[in-house]
Design a protein around this motif. Structure first.
Motif, mmCIF file in Angstrom:
data_model
loop_
_atom_site.group_PDB
_atom_site.id
_atom_site.type_symbol
_atom_site.label_atom_id
_atom_site.label_comp_id
_atom_site.label_asym_id
_atom_site.label_seq_id
_atom_site.Cartn_x
_atom_site.Cartn_y
_atom_site.Cartn_z
ATOM 1 N N ILE A 321 20.978 -28.491 25.370
ATOM 2 C CA ILE A 321 20.482 -28.570 23.990
ATOM 3 C C ILE A 321 21.233 -29.686 23.272
ATOM 4 O O ILE A 321 22.463 -29.687 23.216
ATOM 5 C CB ILE A 321 20.690 -27.236 23.248
ATOM 6 N N LEU A 322 20.481 -30.635 22.747
ATOM 7 C CA LEU A 322 21.077 -31.765 22.027
ATOM 8 C C LEU A 322 20.923 -31.517 20.535
ATOM 9 O O LEU A 322 19.817 -31.227 20.061
ATOM 10 C CB LEU A 322 20.367 -33.058 22.441
ATOM 11 N N PHE A 323 22.021 -31.611 19.791
ATOM 12 C CA PHE A 323 21.985 -31.355 18.351
ATOM 13 C C PHE A 323 21.861 -32.656 17.572
ATOM 14 O O PHE A 323 22.242 -33.719 18.051
ATOM 15 C CB PHE A 323 23.219 -30.550 17.934
ATOM 16 N N GLU A 324 21.298 -32.518 16.368
ATOM 17 C CA GLU A 324 21.053 -33.701 15.547
ATOM 18 C C GLU A 324 22.327 -34.201 14.897
ATOM 19 O O GLU A 324 22.393 -35.315 14.419
ATOM 20 C CB GLU A 324 20.033 -33.368 14.446
ATOM 21 N N LEU A 355 27.399 -39.908 23.289
ATOM 22 C CA LEU A 355 26.238 -39.868 22.405
ATOM 23 C C LEU A 355 26.629 -39.747 20.933
ATOM 24 O O LEU A 355 25.814 -40.004 20.058
ATOM 25 C CB LEU A 355 25.326 -38.696 22.786
ATOM 26 N N GLY A 356 27.858 -39.286 20.663
ATOM 27 C CA GLY A 356 28.272 -39.044 19.290
ATOM 28 C C GLY A 356 27.503 -37.915 18.633
ATOM 29 O O GLY A 356 27.339 -37.881 17.408
ATOM 30 N N ARG A 357 27.036 -36.961 19.430
ATOM 31 C CA ARG A 357 26.299 -35.816 18.901
ATOM 32 C C ARG A 357 26.759 -34.544 19.597
ATOM 33 O O ARG A 357 27.309 -34.595 20.704
ATOM 34 C CB ARG A 357 24.789 -36.021 19.120
ATOM 35 N N GLY A 358 26.491 -33.408 18.943
ATOM 36 C CA GLY A 358 26.841 -32.132 19.543
ATOM 37 C C GLY A 358 25.915 -31.827 20.708
ATOM 38 O O GLY A 358 24.713 -32.084 20.650
ATOM 39 N N ILE A 359 26.488 -31.310 21.803
ATOM 40 C CA ILE A 359 25.692 -30.885 22.946
ATOM 41 C C ILE A 359 26.094 -29.467 23.335
ATOM 42 O O ILE A 359 27.239 -29.060 23.108
ATOM 43 C CB ILE A 359 25.843 -31.818 24.179
ATOM 44 N N ALA A 360 25.142 -28.728 23.881
ATOM 45 C CA ALA A 360 25.445 -27.355 24.300
ATOM 46 C C ALA A 360 24.677 -27.039 25.572
ATOM 47 O O ALA A 360 23.594 -27.579 25.816
ATOM 48 C CB ALA A 360 25.072 -26.363 23.205
ATOM 49 N N LEU A 361 25.267 -26.160 26.377
ATOM 50 C CA LEU A 361 24.611 -25.636 27.574
ATOM 51 C C LEU A 361 24.521 -24.132 27.382
ATOM 52 O O LEU A 361 25.483 -23.495 26.927
ATOM 53 C CB LEU A 361 25.421 -26.001 28.814
ATOM 54 N N VAL A 388 15.918 -28.682 23.137
ATOM 55 C CA VAL A 388 16.136 -28.612 24.584
ATOM 56 C C VAL A 388 15.793 -29.966 25.189
ATOM 57 O O VAL A 388 14.745 -30.549 24.879
ATOM 58 C CB VAL A 388 15.277 -27.495 25.217
ATOM 59 N N VAL A 389 16.711 -30.495 26.011
ATOM 60 C CA VAL A 389 16.507 -31.797 26.654
ATOM 61 C C VAL A 389 16.767 -31.649 28.149
ATOM 62 O O VAL A 389 17.489 -30.746 28.574
ATOM 63 C CB VAL A 389 17.450 -32.887 26.067
ATOM 64 N N PRO A 390 16.179 -32.536 28.967
ATOM 65 C CA PRO A 390 16.494 -32.485 30.404
ATOM 66 C C PRO A 390 17.947 -32.868 30.635
ATOM 67 O O PRO A 390 18.499 -33.687 29.898
ATOM 68 C CB PRO A 390 15.560 -33.537 31.018
#
Lengths: 411, 134
Positions: A321-324, A355-361, A388-390
Motif C-alpha cells: 500500500i502506497l500512501f499519498e 519514494l519519499g512516501r509512506g509505504i505499508a505491507l 494498493v500497488v504491485p
C-alpha cells in the motif's frame, strides 16, 4: 519526549544486554561508532553515527554498502540423507538443486504456517547432492535446528557454525568491484541466486573437522549472489578469524557500513518478508504471496494444508500500500480501513527513502488486493489515504551483470 | 549509550530527554543528543503554531523518524513565541545539531522551569540501563 520503540515494529528479541551474543565483527562496529541494539538474541548495529539510516540506504541503492549478517543462522547439513531431509522439511525439493544453486525457501508446520524463511544452497558438485548450507533467521535458528534434528536420517550431520563463522552481505550496483577488491581475485560469473567457493585470502590451518563446510572454509570462502536489498549483491561466508580483515578491505574498497535500520527500509521497498514481524507461525507462503517458491511436486510437511488452501482460494494476501503522504508514516500494527470497515493492520510499514512516501505491507482480504484499491489509515488522529500497488514499491534497475532479480530474500 | 553522547553543561534537562536553555523569561527547548540517537534519522517535525500556549508536561509537538514516532513535551507553561521553521525543510538538523540548529521552540514562560535535571543528573539517568531506553 516519549516513544522510541513504542510505535515501531516489535523487536524479535528483547533479552537483557548481558545475554546478547556478539558477532566476530563487534570491535569493528564499536570502532566505527555503531549504534547497537538487541536483535534476535544478538547485539547488532542499527546504524553508524557517521552515516545514519537514510545515508546507508542511499549507499546501497546508488553505490555499495556492507552489512554484518553473522547473526543469521549458519547450518551445515550434509551426508547421504541431507537432500531427503531438506526436501521433506522445507518447500524446496533439494534433490533438484544444481551445484551452487541457492533457493529462497520456507519451513512450515503441519498447518502450512511459516516457522521461518530460509536460504538453502547446494555446496557440493557430486553426482547426488549431499552438502547444503541452510540460513534461517537469527531468532529462529535454534528452533529450526531442533526441527531438522527431529527428522534427521542416519548418516546425516546438522551443524550450527555460528561462532566459528561470519557472514557479510555486500550490496549495491558497485558491489562486484568491492568484493573482487577485498578478496583479491575476479569473481566467477555468478548468476542471480548461485554461489561458489573461491580461494580464501585468509587461509587457516586445516583442522581435522567432521563437518565438510567448516573444513572447507579453512581454505575457501563461500560467495553467493544473494541478498535482501533488491540490488546487485553478494553474501560472503568466512571463518570468524578472517572477518575483521574482510570488513576492513571492503571498507577500503568503498563499501559503506550499514546496519539493521537500512536493511529494514531496503527490504520493505522491495516487498520482502521479515521473519517474526510479517509472519510468526501464523501465515502460509500463499498468504505471504510466495507461491512461486513452493515446489508442489514433492512431498513436504505442510503441503496438504497448502493444497487445501490453494483450492479454496479465499485467503488474505500480503499486499503493498502506497500512501499519498510523507508526513504521517504507517507503522507495524496500524489498522487499515476500506469503506469504514476494519480490513486488517500493517505488518511492516515506514517511510520509503527512495519514494519519499509512506509505504505499508499488510494481509488484505480477497477482493481488496487488486492494484488501485483505496484504503485509509488513521495515523496520529489524522486520516490518510493509500492505494494498493504491485510489489515491489521500488522496481529494480537493469544490471550490467545479469537480469534484474525478481526477488531476493535472505530473511 | 554511546561514549560520545553529548550532554552540554550549560543546559538543563527533563527526564523525557528534552533540553532547556533558560534565558529568563524565555525557555529554548530541544531534544538531547541521546534522544536523537535513539530516534534515528528524523524525517518530519509536526511543529506547533507560534503564539499558542502550552502547559508544562503537555504534548508540544510530534517527531517522526525512520524507526519511530515520538512526542515532545513542554518543559514549562507559557506562550510559544517562536518555532524553528528551518526544521520543515531540514528535519535532519535535529540529528546533526540537536543543541544548535536543531532547536525546536521558544516559550515565553509564565514561571521559571522547575523539576529540571542538572547535566550530571541527566547523564546518570541515560547511563543507567534500567532507566535508559535500552
Amino acid at each position: 519526549m516519549t516513544g522510541p520503540g513504542s510505535a515501531a515494529a516489535p523487536a524479535p528479541d528483547a533479552a537483557p544486554s548481558s545475554d546478547l551474543r556478539r558477532t566476530p565483527l563487534h570491535a569493528e562496529h564499536r570502532d566505527a561508532g555503531a549504534h547497537m541494539v538487541p536483535f534476535g538474541g544478538w547485539e547488532m548495529p542499527l546504524y553508524y553515527t557517521a552515516s545514519g539510516i537514510l545515508a546507508e540506504h542511499r549507499a546501497v541503492r546508488e553505490g555499495v554498502g556492507m552489512f554484518d549478517v553473522s547473526h543469521m543462522g549458519v547450518l551445515s547439513v550434509s551426508g547421504p540423507g541431507a537432500a531427503w531431509l531438506l526436501a521433506r522439511r522445507t518447500v524446496t525439493d533439494a534433490h533438484r538443486l544444481r551445484p551452487g544453486q541457492c533457493r529462497y525457501s520456507f519451513l512450515l508446520n503441519d498447518e502450512g504456517k511459516i516457522h521461518d524463511d530460509l536460504l538453502v544452497s547446494r555446496l557440493d558438485s557430486q553426482e547426488t547432492p549431499r552438502e547444503f548450507l541452510v540460513v534461517p533467521n537469527a531468532a529462529t535458528a535454534p528452533r529450526i535446528r531442533e526441527i531438522l534434528l527431529q527428522h534427521r536420517p542416519r548418516e546425516t550431520r546438522i551443524e550450527m557454525l555460528n561462532g566459528d563463522t561470519a557472514m557479510v552481505a555486500v550490496q549495491g550496483p558497485r558491489s562486484r568491484a568491492a568484493v573482487e577488491s577485498a578478496l583479491g581475485l575476479p569473481l566467477p560469473p555468478l548468476r542471480f541466486y548461485t554461489g561458489a567457493f573461491v580461494p580464501s585470502p585468509f587461509p587457516l590451518p586445516v583442522p581435522p573437522d567432521p563437518d565438510p563446510l567448516r573444513a572447507r572454509l579453512a581454505r575457501e570462502v563461500w560467495v553467493s549472489r544473494t541478498g535482501y536489498t533488491g540490488e546487485l549483491g553478494f553474501e560472503i561466508l568466512v571463518p570468524a578469524p578472517g572477518a575483521p580483515e574482510l570488513w576492513r578491505r571492503l571498507g577500503a574498497a568503498g563499501a559503506v557500513p550499514c546496519g539493521l535500520g537500512s536493511r529494514d527500509t531496503l527490504r520493505m521497498e522491495k516487498g520482502y518478508l521479515l521473519s517474526g514481524v510479517d509472519f510468526q507461525t501464523d501465515r502460509t507462503p500463499l498468504e505471504a504471496g510466495q507461491e512461486r517458491f513452493v515446489d508442489f511436486d514433492h512431498p513436504f510437511v505442510g503441503r496438504p494444508a497448502l493444497e487445501a488452501q490453494r483450492a479454496r482460494g479465499d485467503y488474505a494476501r500480503w499486499s503493498g500500500i502506497l500512501f499519498e503522504d510523507s508526513t504521517a508514516i504507517p507503522r507495524h500494527g496500524a489498522p487499515l480501513f476500506h469503506g469504514g470497515r476494519d480490513v486488517g493492520s500493517v505488518s511492516s510499514g515506514g517511510l520509503s527513502p527512495t519514494l519519499g512516501r509512506g509505504i505499508a505491507l499488510a494481509y488484505l482480504p480477497p477482493g481488496l488486493t487488486a492494484p488501485g484499491t483505496g484504503l485509509t489509515a488513521t495515523l496520529r488522529g489524522r486520516e490518510v489515504t493509500g492505494t494498493v500497488v504491485p510489489l515491489p514499491f521500488v522496481p529494480g534497475r537493469p544490471s550490467p551483470t545479469g537480469p534484474t532479480p525478481p526477488r531476493s530474500g535472505l530473511g | 549509550m554511546s561514549p560520545s553522547t553529548q550532554v552540554p553543561r550549560d543546559l538543563r534537562y527533563t527526564k523525557n530527554d528534552e533540553w532547556v536553555r533558560w534565558n529568563p523569561p524565555v525557555a529554548v527547548v530541544g531534544i538531547t543528543d541521546f534522544a536523537q540517537s535513539e530516534l534515528t534519522d528524523v524525517v518530519f517535525v509536526e511543529l506547533p503554531a507560534e503564539g499558542g500556549s502550552v502547559k508544562a508536561g503537555e504534548r508540544l509537538l510530534v517527531l517522526e523518524s525512520v524507526k519511530t514516532v515520538a512526542d515532545v513535551y513542554a518543559p514549562v507553561s507559557g506562550r510559544i513565541s517562536k518555532v524553528n521553521q528551518e526544521l520543515k525543510g531540514h528535519p535532519e538538523l535535529l540529528n546533526k545539531d540537536p543543541y544548535g540548529q536543531g532547536w525546536l521552540v521558544e516559550i515565553q514562560a509564565e514561571n521559571p522551569p522547575s523539576d529540571l535535571l542538572s547535566p550530571e543528573e541527566y547523564l546518570r539517568k541515560i547511563s543507567s540501563p534500567s532507566e535508559g531506553h535500552h
